[in-house]
Motif scaffolding. Structure first.
Motif, mmCIF file in Angstrom:
data_model
loop_
_atom_site.group_PDB
_atom_site.id
_atom_site.type_symbol
_atom_site.label_atom_id
_atom_site.label_comp_id
_atom_site.label_asym_id
_atom_site.label_seq_id
_atom_site.Cartn_x
_atom_site.Cartn_y
_atom_site.Cartn_z
ATOM 1 N N UNK A 1 0.840 -1.116 0.195
ATOM 2 C CA UNK A 1 0.053 -0.044 -0.126
ATOM 3 C C UNK A 1 0.891 1.390 0.164
ATOM 4 N N UNK A 2 2.191 1.046 -0.347
ATOM 5 C CA UNK A 2 3.216 2.380 0.002
ATOM 6 C C UNK A 2 3.965 2.527 -1.256
ATOM 7 N N UNK A 3 4.584 3.597 -1.527
ATOM 8 C CA UNK A 3 5.321 3.892 -2.619
ATOM 9 C C UNK A 3 6.533 3.173 -2.492
ATOM 10 N N UNK A 4 6.941 3.103 -1.266
ATOM 11 C CA UNK A 4 8.109 1.853 -1.285
ATOM 12 C C UNK A 4 8.070 0.624 -1.592
ATOM 13 N N UNK A 5 6.658 0.091 -1.259
ATOM 14 C CA UNK A 5 6.423 -1.280 -1.969
ATOM 15 C C UNK A 5 6.438 -1.422 -3.510
ATOM 16 N N UNK A 6 6.105 -0.108 -3.981
ATOM 17 C CA UNK A 6 5.936 -0.176 -5.491
ATOM 18 C C UNK A 6 7.474 -0.078 -6.000
ATOM 19 N N UNK A 7 8.406 0.513 -5.292
ATOM 20 C CA UNK A 7 9.734 0.671 -5.865
ATOM 21 C C UNK A 7 10.398 -0.693 -5.610
#
Length: 102
Positions: free
Chosen positions: A53-59
């Motif tokens: 659910x976070x931008x870090x997860x996507x990265x």
């Protein structure tokens, strides 16, 4: 266990549903999962979906070449798409239609 039951209830086949809070999110996180499964990281990433659910997860997913599914718990749809999420969902149950269509 709750996630496993949700998958079972939705009649979705999976080999493993795993996660870890033991190491900081990143390459070590992905490597720990590969180690847990006793497979090479390269084999894990080509058969995995990364749900976060976070931008870090996507990265992390992008850096490790894992298909990503972002849920709008923390950030909105537009922000997650801009970050590079392959799919963006609002409810966990939406993940099942993505898995079934893959």
């Amino acid at each position: 266990e709750e996630i496993k039951q949700t998958f079972k209830k939705n009649d979705v086949y999976y080999d493993y549903v795993i996660g870890s809070d033991e190491v900081k999110k990143g390459d070590g996180h992905i490597q720990k999962m590969a180690d847990f499964l006793n497979i090479e990281k390269v084999d894990l990433v080509k058969n995995a979906l990364y749900l976060g659910d976070g931008l870090v997860d996507i990265r992390i997913a992008k850096e490790n070449k894992i298909e990503s599914i972002a849920i709008t718990n923390t950030f909105g749809r537009q922000k997650l798409k801009e970050a590079g999420a392959d799919f963006v969902i609002a409810e966990i149950e939406e993940v099942f239609s993505i898995i079934k269509s893959s």
